[in-house]
Scaffold this active site. Structure first.
Site, PDB file in Angstrom:
ATOM      1  N   GLU A 293     -83.056   6.607 -13.984  1.00 40.14           N
ATOM      2  CA  GLU A 293     -84.039   6.035 -14.890  1.00 40.14           C
ATOM      3  C   GLU A 293     -85.347   5.493 -14.193  1.00 40.14           C
ATOM      4  O   GLU A 293     -86.680   5.747 -14.723  1.00 40.14           O
ATOM      5  CB  GLU A 293     -83.558   4.919 -15.753  1.00 40.14           C
ATOM      6  N   HIS A 322     -60.750  14.094  -2.317  1.00 42.34           N
ATOM      7  CA  HIS A 322     -59.761  15.213  -2.769  1.00 42.34           C
ATOM      8  C   HIS A 322     -60.528  16.035  -3.900  1.00 42.34           C
ATOM      9  O   HIS A 322     -59.631  16.707  -4.406  1.00 42.34           O
ATOM     10  CB  HIS A 322     -58.414  14.748  -3.075  1.00 42.34           C
ATOM     11  N   LYS A 435     -83.958   7.876 -27.875  1.00 40.76           N
ATOM     12  CA  LYS A 435     -83.727   6.613 -28.860  1.00 40.76           C
ATOM     13  C   LYS A 435     -84.336   6.966 -30.352  1.00 40.76           C
ATOM     14  O   LYS A 435     -83.859   6.952 -31.413  1.00 40.76           O
ATOM     15  CB  LYS A 435     -84.168   5.369 -28.256  1.00 40.76           C
TER      16      LYS A 435
HETATM   17  O1  PA5 Z   1     -82.768   0.404 -18.478  1.00 35.88           O
HETATM   18  C1  PA5 Z   1     -83.081   0.719 -19.538  1.00 35.88           C
HETATM   19  O2  PA5 Z   1     -84.029   0.059 -19.875  1.00 35.88           O
HETATM   20  C2  PA5 Z   1     -82.051   1.323 -20.473  1.00 35.88           C
HETATM   21  O3  PA5 Z   1     -81.062   1.890 -20.115  1.00 35.88           O
HETATM   22  C3  PA5 Z   1     -81.520   0.063 -21.540  1.00 35.88           C
HETATM   23  O4  PA5 Z   1     -80.814  -0.741 -20.866  1.00 35.88           O
HETATM   24  C4  PA5 Z   1     -80.737   0.769 -22.557  1.00 35.88           C
HETATM   25  O5  PA5 Z   1     -81.442   1.871 -23.020  1.00 35.88           O
HETATM   26  C5  PA5 Z   1     -80.494  -0.269 -23.666  1.00 35.88           C
HETATM   27  O6  PA5 Z   1     -81.273  -0.973 -24.030  1.00 35.88           O
HETATM   28  P1  PA5 Z   1     -81.322  -2.088 -24.711  1.00 35.88           P
HETATM   29  O7  PA5 Z   1     -81.041  -3.114 -23.730  1.00 35.88           O
HETATM   30  O8  PA5 Z   1     -82.716  -2.484 -25.341  1.00 35.88           O
HETATM   31  O9  PA5 Z   1     -80.234  -2.193 -25.770  1.00 35.88           O
END
Ligand code: PA5
Length: 460
Positions: A293, A322, A435
């Site tokens: 990310e 393995h 999202k």
């Molecule tokens: O790292 C990030 O920003 C995302 O992976 C969020 O953690 C994930 O989408 C969950 O978002 P939220 O904490 O707003 O529910």
């Protein structure tokens, strides 16, 4: 301190075609890295830079509050149910798996010293959620719902189910079984928290989900299950101190970031994380999210379309010897493997001297501990023989102190790698788009136009 060994990426180990002249590269990048590290450390308090995660080791007041809250609940609940996804779950999973006694949820209450079992719902598989609800006594369950945005459909849908069931079972006292962790002002969960009077902790400003493990997102579940968070924080602070060093020769996070960046340039853009420890297996999941990310980006900071990002892959030693190692040894030379090797395990497991008249007699009298590390070393040598670049992070043992060091080092490494790629490490437009499409498909208010467009695309 944990230590970092890069010698198997050097041309002297794997040849010039696939290896780096590490000394030369280190001297060429010395200044650039020094600038990046000093910029990072001097910007950590600047709002809007999304670097507040660098200060999470120093929040004494919050730690006091979390510890007090956890102490007050000790013995009250048999289960702690965490609702969250992505950065709101992976750090918790990674650390609890590493630091709680193995098979924690199968231990009885005394063996758990009165602390609750812990369950994470980080997906929305109806069969799995129903299966969990069938076995949990909700009266004895504390639900910690974690979402920074306070709107994530996966987390909030499960929360709606739990909230309704708790209200049905417990009536007005059900609020004692819910604690929320979310943004201090924004988001639907914050409003719900205020309306219903739930106990709540904050996901701080300028801390993205994947960098939030050392905020209340992680620390609360750790304290509630009896993990000594002060040890973790000691580890972070110690590593933080080391990584402020702008000298590349002394900064292991900068070294690994640079090695990844240079290897990517040589066509090795797959970063494998392979701990030789089952307790550390979810470090790989956490790293995969952090790396993917943060570094997978379409545009750079100048607005150029770059579509960069090394692909992180998780593996587990010795298990994946393995499965994946065949590919790593003999397949394309497009990977950089990060081994994690644990020097000492907490316990020793001896192999008895049995079956002495068979071909496995040589194992008798040895310890499994040595077998694990022999496997790690054998694999490191084998992949090096195949001229596949690999680095090793040596961690003296699996405990809060060293885990704090390791995770913090990987966070700083990610920030430095992002600076080398010249991208915004801390945004995630690709995640947000997914999202938003989900909100649209599920009838979210304000997403009507997107919903129409999506329907057309889906039916084409
Ligand atoms: O790292 C990030 O920003 C995302 O992976 C969020 O953690 C994930 O989408 C969950 O978002 P939220 O904490 O707003 O529910």
């Amino acid at each position: 301190m944990i230590n970092f060994d890069w010698k198997n990426v050097d041309a002297s180990a794997i040849g010039e075609e696939h290896g780096l002249d590490v000394k030369k590269e280190f001297s060429e990048y010395k200044e650039k890295i020094s600038e990046i590290v000093s910029d990072l450390y001097s910007s950590r308090d600047i709002s809007g830079k999304w670097l507040a995660w660098m200060n999470l080791g120093y929040k004494d007041e919050l730690i006091k509050e979390i510890n007090e809250y956890a102490r007050g609940l000790k013995g009250k609940f048999d289960n702690l149910l965490i609702l969250g996804i992505g950065g709101s779950a992976l750090g918790g999973i990674c650390v609890t798996e590493a630091l709680l006694k193995p098979y924690w949820n199968l231990l009885d209450k005394d063996q758990r010293n009165g602390y609750p079992r812990i369950f994470f719902v980080d997906n929305i598989d109806p069969d799995q959620i129903n299966g969990l609800l069938d076995i949990l006594d909700l009266k004895k369950t504390l639900v910690n719902v974690i979402t920074k945005s306070g709107t994530t459909a996966e987390t909030m849908s499960v929360f709606m189910i739990l909230e309704e069931r708790l209200e049905k079972e417990l009536g007005s006292s059900s609020k004692e079984n819910i604690v929320t962790t979310t943004d201090k002002n924004k988001g639907i969960l914050r409003k719900i928290t205020e309306n219903k009077g739930y106990k709540s902790f904050i996901v701080p400003d300028d801390v993205g989900g994947r960098f939030s493990v050392f905020s209340a997102v992680g620390l609360l579940p750790f304290a509630l299950t009896g993990i000594d968070i002060s040890e973790i924080l000691k580890g972070i602070k110690n590593m933080d101190n080391e990584l402020q060093n702008t000298d590349l020769e002394k900064n292991i996070a900068a070294q690994n970031a640079l090695i990844h960046y240079l290897m990517d340039k040589k066509g090795k853009n797959i970063s494998v994380m392979m701990p030789y420890s089952s307790r550390l297996r979810f470090v790989s999941d956490w790293y995969v999210q952090l790396w993917a990310e943060s570094l997978g980006k379409e545009v750079d900071l100048n607005g150029n379309r770059v579509n960069v990002g090394p692909t992180p892959v998780k593996a587990l030693g010795a298990t994946d010897q393995h499965s994946q190692i065949q590919l790593y040894n003999e397949g394309p030379n497009d990977k950089l493997i990060n081994f994690i090797r644990v020097t000492e395990f907490d316990t020793e497991l001896k192999i008895p001297q049995v079956l002495q008249d068979t071909g496995i007699a040589y194992l008798g009298g040895k310890v499994v501990n040595d077998l694990m590390n022999a496997e790690a070393d054998a694999t490191r040598v084998a992949v090096t023989d195949y001229k596949k670049p690999n680095v090793t992070i040596n961690i003296p043992r699996v405990n809060g102190y060293y885990l704090g060091q390791l995770l913090y080092m990987l966070e700083v490494q990610t920030a430095i790698a992002g600076a080398l790629y010249n991208i915004d490490t801390f945004n995630q437009p690709g995640v947000e788009q997914g999202k938003n499409y989900t909100y649209a498909l599920m009838g979210g208010k304000g997403y009507e136009k997107t919903a129409e467009e999506l329907k057309q695309k889906l039916h084409n």
